[in-house]
Design a protein around this motif. Structure first.
Motif: not given
Length: 173
Positions: A52-63, A33-50
């Motif tokens: 599932h069954g329609l797309l190919g599997g593990f995925s990462v996205d940035c925002g 875990f991060s020691k600090n809260e995320a700040a407004l407008n800070s970069d993040i990367t998310i992961a998952g299996y969006p």
């Protein structure tokens, strides 16, 4: 880590979080875990299996963190601009140091919003605050560690961390 049975350890409807235990021999690499809260407008990367069954599997996205509150000023979540699809829920949101700052939970229902406002919202998605997960885990007997957060990691390294730590969870209910 792919397709093994699990058991539910605990759940919290207030935090919209659940803890599960893998029954498999091979365990995933836990994220820190991060020691600090995320700040407004800070970069993040998310992961998952969006989608599932329609797309190919593990995925990462940035925002980024676009609002420090959730829907209707909810204080348990933050608004993120990373694209969220069905089946992303429960996936990690990490900062540029590789520390968890949130748990992906939902996206705005754009169909309902369009019916009410005549507009299609974009990039309105939500993650439960990482600080709440850090309260939830030890209250259920689960230890966690924190990342030092001195040097940023490359996006490719973030994807490797997330791939080694993220699994698909399907509920049979």
């Amino acid at each position: 880590m792919r397709g093994e049975p699990t058991e539910i350890v605990s759940g919290s409807s207030a935090f919209d979080l659940a803890a599960i235990r893998l029954k498999a021999v091979e365990k995933p690499t836990p994220l820190k875990f991060s020691k600090n809260e995320a700040a407004l407008n800070s970069d993040i990367t998310i992961a998952g299996y969006p989608l599932h069954g329609l797309l190919g599997g593990f995925s990462v996205d940035c925002g980024s963190v676009s609002l420090m509150k959730g829907l209707q000023d909810g204080e348990t979540s933050i608004q993120i601009s990373a694209p969220v699809q069905p089946d992303n829920s429960g996936g990690p949101a990490i900062d540029r140091h590789g520390g968890v700052v949130g748990v992906v939970v939902s996206k705005l229902d754009t169909v309902v919003l369009a019916g009410a406002t005549g507009d299609i919202a974009q990039y309105v998605n939500f993650a439960i605050r990482g600080s709440l997960a850090k309260v939830f885990l030890p209250s259920n007997g689960i230890d966690y560690s924190e990342v030092d957060g001195v040097d940023p990691i490359a996006p490719e390294q973030a994807a490797e961390f997330l791939d080694a730590s993220t699994g698909l969870v399907k509920c049979n209910q």
